[in-house]
Enzyme design. Structure first.
Site, mmCIF file in Angstrom:
data_model
loop_
_atom_site.group_PDB
_atom_site.id
_atom_site.type_symbol
_atom_site.label_atom_id
_atom_site.label_comp_id
_atom_site.label_asym_id
_atom_site.label_seq_id
_atom_site.Cartn_x
_atom_site.Cartn_y
_atom_site.Cartn_z
ATOM 1 N N SER A 144 8.439 -4.931 5.943
ATOM 2 C CA SER A 144 8.213 -6.159 6.834
ATOM 3 C C SER A 144 9.086 -7.371 6.696
ATOM 4 O O SER A 144 8.492 -8.508 6.442
ATOM 5 C CB SER A 144 6.619 -6.444 6.664
ATOM 6 O OG SER A 144 5.893 -5.527 6.795
ATOM 7 N N ASP A 174 6.736 -3.781 10.254
ATOM 8 C CA ASP A 174 5.169 -3.625 10.515
ATOM 9 C C ASP A 174 4.659 -3.847 11.817
ATOM 10 O O ASP A 174 3.746 -3.325 12.357
ATOM 11 C CB ASP A 174 4.417 -4.578 9.523
ATOM 12 C CG ASP A 174 4.948 -5.968 9.410
ATOM 13 O OD1 ASP A 174 4.225 -6.986 8.906
ATOM 14 O OD2 ASP A 174 5.909 -6.322 10.319
ATOM 15 N N ARG A 204 0.745 -1.351 -0.239
ATOM 16 C CA ARG A 204 -0.144 -0.089 -0.080
ATOM 17 C C ARG A 204 0.763 1.192 -0.031
ATOM 18 O O ARG A 204 2.049 1.254 0.584
ATOM 19 C CB ARG A 204 -0.846 0.066 1.169
ATOM 20 C CG ARG A 204 -1.885 -1.007 1.084
ATOM 21 C CD ARG A 204 -3.143 -0.887 2.264
ATOM 22 N NE ARG A 204 -2.562 -0.584 3.721
ATOM 23 C CZ ARG A 204 -3.114 0.024 4.680
ATOM 24 N NH1 ARG A 204 -4.378 0.466 4.296
ATOM 25 N NH2 ARG A 204 -2.674 -0.047 5.696
#
Ligand code: 0WK
Ligand code: BGC
Ligand code: BGC
Length: 924
Positions: free
Chosen positions: A610, A664, A549
């Site tokens: 992440s 993350d 995203r």
């Protein structure tokens, strides 16, 4: 329609021959007998009323709706299919209750070969009256002793013999081998059995009697045994009808019509228990004073009223009551009664059958009456025979009305007007009573003209049928054992979880000290959670989860506004070259900026990346190794912030100010910390899994400074990569690891996270299929396909609202031909795999919060954990199992789990905002 009444009975016909030559024939005596006989005459309308009322009761009971207790019980029997003849082996059958005061033990050998039959060996034992009416334990001990006696002489070794318990009384079954007695019927009334699981009572008695090697795997109603015992080739029979001492029927009902069952496919055998049919409107008119007397004097007055008009235990008694009545009025036996006529139960079915038999003739009847201690006159014999005919004809007609109700039900449930059906019949009344079946057949033809019914006498009195069910039960029990053996390693004990917690604590301590540990404990250079003073517009990237995203995060006094766009990272990019990957990321940013009208603006950017990175600062992070589905080349060992900046540079005319790179878990902690300052732990359980937390700087050997805190990214996905989890790792975990793109790595993650749970389940299903436990042992191409069993299927399959039927739908979409037992087993496999994952995750969180509590020397710690990840969010039970495990293993920590709403992109923007604020302050 009243023609039905005439079957065997001529209405108003004068009495044949006067009782005694020359004596005025008391016109009223034959009248009196006729009157008695007339009472047993049932009209067509009355039979139809019974048929309709019984059908109504059956359908009301199937709907399982609240309201007045339906007259019939409609009990599911867990027999889902008629035999497919493949059953093989030696099975012991113990029959109790079908034939009154006798118990039968059989050994049935099923050969599985069409038509090839081995004669069963059997033995009958008479049950003493005091045992039928005494303590339940005595009855079951008696049964176990009979079993032991039978086995003692059985030529087959009785090691590991499976036993089917044919228990012919109304029971609530909750499984093939679990059944609770509702109430005794017929001549039985033992104490301490009603409401008990009769299989357990038998198992206990077998143990008490020291009978070894016998495994009770199924309990079966005699009607089911009768139906299942239908000769292959002539059947399958889909109705089982028993008229023995008692009466009852079972039939194959569409599972979707049985409300108590959570099934929508296939059929299930229902034991109707029509003996308790007692609708006054329908039965009242056909009940005679003799029926009421019999019921009143019975062991269970008011109960089983329909049975008491049909069952072999009662026919003789009805005849006795009529004969006693007529004798007392001087109509029969010269008005003499006798001890026999006075004593209950003295006229048995066999007496009635013999006297009723048209071929028997008056002489035979005479002889029977004399055996009963009576002194009949010639005319008496004929009257007695007519009484027997009346009682038995009515019984057969009433039984026919009930059977016609079942046929109507089958027509309804199969939406078939013209029904062709085979009915298996069993019981002494059929065997001994020549006319019973013919009256039954004729009456059924009149009450159910659209049904073509064939009556098939069951072989071995249902013993073979019980053996069939036992064979199916044995197969299912064996499958269940194999399933339990396969899933046992997934059932972690508290001790095992506490050991994981302790090992994780040890690995954390070593990792913080820079010693060899599977937990890297990476400093993130995030020293504080947001304090709400952050302000500004920030770009954020969120790479590493299910979706990539790009976000615009606006932090104002009023809060945080986010607009974002999801972009895909094709597998070829995630596993291509690093340059290609980062160019793709920059393409997405540019596309996002254009769409958001931000082109040309150089907003501070926070990069949620992440993957395990060793950071030397907020904006420096060396990728240690890829995880999950990523394997882009030339990235491991590189500073990914540099890789991003180079890609930005390659894409001229783009200005971006990469300020921070965060994991993350950190982004999630910060995002939730913005709402709840007690949030000092970030947990991800999604494609991958990981946790970070605020550690005391004094404990972080690789970062200078002893005061304050720093967020540590534990990278617990790699926990156990040093082999410390091998005691928990199963053959299936090893298969998944071997097939992964990073074998030997991320072992803890591969037991917990969404990328792997589906694969673990698939490997277990393959294993169970190879054992023949699932899908009839048929391996399907689909199930051999990697990643075909998505982890989201676990969440769907385990959702409480999803009935077993939907489980089937999911699995059938996968092209898996399955039975309801299969669906149930797949559900259990999913539950075992996800439960282990959640518990391991809980053990890890318990280790982290206990570390924080001890860091702060607190008796009790109240703390919040920010959580994100598809598996944690979508799985119906995962989050509660994690919380329960943490409560169990860290009782001195009060932990609140906060599901992150905006993902870690917001957290990355907040980290960037803090960095900018701190940079601002140092600049002024
Ligand atoms: C949403 C977060 C993202 C994280 C993801 C993990 O914004 O940073 O990586 O959750 O869950 P997944 O998408 O792997 O299920
Ligand atoms: C029992 C039934 C049984 C029938 C025939 C009835 O009394 O309630 O369970 O099937 O007798 O034996
Ligand atoms: C990565 C972690 C990440 C986790 C959750 C793991 O595979 O190593 O850095 O936090 O997945 O996305």
């Amino acid at each position: 329609m009243d023609s039905i009444g005439s079957l065997g009975l001529q209405q108003g016909e004068g009495a044949p021959g006067c009782p005694q030559e020359g004596l005025p024939c008391p016109s009223n005596s034959s009248e009196m007998v006729q009157e008695c006989l007339r009472q047993f005459t049932v009209t067509g309308a009355q039979l139809r009323q019974i048929q309709t009322s019984l059908l109504g009761s059956m359908e009301q009971a199937l709907r399982g709706r609240a309201g007045p207790a339906p007259a019939v019980r409609m009990l599911p029997t867990y027999v889902g299919s008629t035999p497919h003849g493949t059953e093989q082996g030696d099975f012991v059958v113990l029959e109790l209750g079908a034939t009154g005061a006798s118990l039968r033990v059989l050994c049935v050998t099923l050969t599985g070969i069409e038509g090839h039959k081995v004669e069963p060996r059997s033995r009958e034992f008479v049950i003493p009256q005091e045992v039928m009416l005494g303590p339940g334990q005595q009855l079951f001990d008696f049964a176990a002793r009979c079993l032991s006696e039978f086995l003692a002489v059985l030529p087959v070794g009785n090691q590991g013999l499976q036993l089917g318990f044919s228990f012919s009384f109304p029971c609530h079954q909750t499984g093939l081998d679990k059944s609770t007695l509702i109430s005794w019927t017929k001549g039985f009334k033992c104490s301490d059995v009603e409401g008990q699981d009769v299989v357990q009572l038998l198992r206990d008695a077998i143990q008490r009697q020291g009978v070894h090697g016998i495994d009770v795997v199924a309990v079966v109603n005699d009607t089911v045994g009768t139906m299942m015992g239908c000769e292959p080739g002539v059947g399958p029979c889909e109705v089982g009808l028993v008229v023995d001492t008692g009466t009852n029927a079972c039939y194959m009902e569409e599972a979707r019509h049985v409300a108590v069952l959570d099934e929508d496919r296939g059929r299930v055998c229902i034991s109707i228990e029509w003996g308790s049919f007692s609708d006054e409107g329908a039965l009242g008119p056909v009940q005679t004073v003799f029926d009421r007397t019999l019921d009143h004097e019975s062991l269970n007055p008011g109960a089983q009223r329909f049975e008491k008009m049909i069952g072999g235990l009662y026919l003789g008694e009805l005849v006795r009551l009529v004969l006693a009545h007529l004798a007392q009025r001087g109509v029969l036996f010269g008005g003499h009664t006798s001890p026999v006529l006075q004593s209950q139960g003295s006229i048995l079915l066999e007496h009635v059958a013999e006297m009723e038999d048209p071929s028997a003739g008056a002489a035979r009847v005479h002889a029977v009456l004399q055996d009963l201690g009576l002194n009949p006159k010639p005319s008496d014999a004929e009257w007695v025979q007519r009484v027997c005919v009346a009682v038995c004809t009515r019984a057969a007609q009433l039984c026919a009305a009930a059977l016609a109700a079942v046929l109507s039900r089958l027509q309804h449930s199969r939406e078939q007007q013209a029904l062709q059906i085979a009915v298996a019949t069993g019981g002494q009344v059929f065997e001994r009573h020549p006319r019973f079946l013919s009256v039954l057949r004729e009456t059924v033809m009149l009450l159910a003209p659209d049904c073509d019914v064939s009556f098939i006498p069951s072989v071995d009195g249902g013993g073979r049928g019980v053996a069939m069910v036992t064979a199916v039960a044995a197969r299912l029990a064996a499958h269940r054992r194999l399933l339990e053996e396969t899933l046992a390693p997934f059932r972690l004990t508290r001790e095992q979880l506490a050991a994981v917690q302790a090992q994780m604590r040890e690995a954390m301590a070593k990792g913080l000290q820079g010693e060899a540990s599977s937990l890297r404990m990476l400093p993130t250079y995030v020293r504080a959670t947001p304090d709400g003073s952050e302000r500004g517009d920030f770009l954020a990237l969120d790479l590493g989860g299910t979706n990539f995203r790009v976000l615009l995060v606006r932090v104002t006094a009023g809060g945080v506004q986010i607009s974002s766009q999801i972009y895909s990272i094709p597998e070829c990019v995630a596993q291509g070259s690093g340059q290609q990957l980062f160019d793709h990321i920059v393409d997405c940013i540019v596309d996002f900026q254009q769409k958001q009208g931000l082109s040309g603006q150089s907003l501070p950017l926070g990069f949620t990346f992440s993957f395990p990175c060793r950071q030397m600062g907020l904006d420096q992070g060396i990728l240690l190794n890829w995880t999950k589905g990523f394997k882009a080349s030339d990235c491991e060992g590189q500073d990914v912030v540099c890789l991003l900046r180079e890609a930005i540079r390659r894409r001229q005319a783009v200005e971006l100010n990469v300020v921070a790179i965060v994991n993350d878990t950190v982004g999630t902690m910060m995002s939730c910390g913005y709402e709840d300052p007690r949030c000092e732990v970030g947990l991800i359980v999604g494609t991958g899994t990981n946790v970070c937390y605020m550690e005391e700087l004094r404990n972080v050997a690789s970062v200078d400074g002893d005061s304050g805190q720093m967020c540590i990214n534990t990278e617990w996905g790699a926990f156990g990569d040093d082999g410390s989890l091998s005691m928990l790792s199963t053959y299936f975990d090893a298969s998944v690891d071997q097939a992964s793109i990073n074998p030997g790595k991320q072992r803890f993650e591969k037991m917990i996270s969404g990328m792997y749970l589906g694969e673990i389940v698939r490997h277990i299903l393959l294993h169970l299929t190879s054992l023949g436990v699932l899908f009839r042992g048929q391996q399907t191409q689909r199930l051999q396909t990697r990643d075909i069993f998505k982890t989201k299927f676990l969440s769907e399959i385990e959702s409480d609202s999803l009935a077993l039927r939907q489980v089937r739908a999911i699995l059938e979409d996968l092209g898996l031909p399955l039975t309801s037992d299969d669906a149930l087993m797949v559900l259990e496999v999913c539950q075992a795999v996800s439960q282990r994952a959640a518990q391991l995750c809980g053990a890890g969180v318990a280790a982290v919060v206990e570390k924080i509590r001890e860091n702060r020397g607190l008796e009790e710690l109240t703390i919040s954990v920010g959580v994100d990840g598809t598996l944690y969010k979508l799985h119906p039970h995962f989050s509660s199992l994690v919380a329960a495990t943490v409560r169990e293993l860290a009782p001195r920590c009060v932990v609140t789990f906060l599901q992150s709403e905006d993902g870690s992109g917001k957290g990355a923007a907040l980290v960037t905002a803090v960095a900018c604020r701190l940079a601002q302050r140092t600049r002024v």
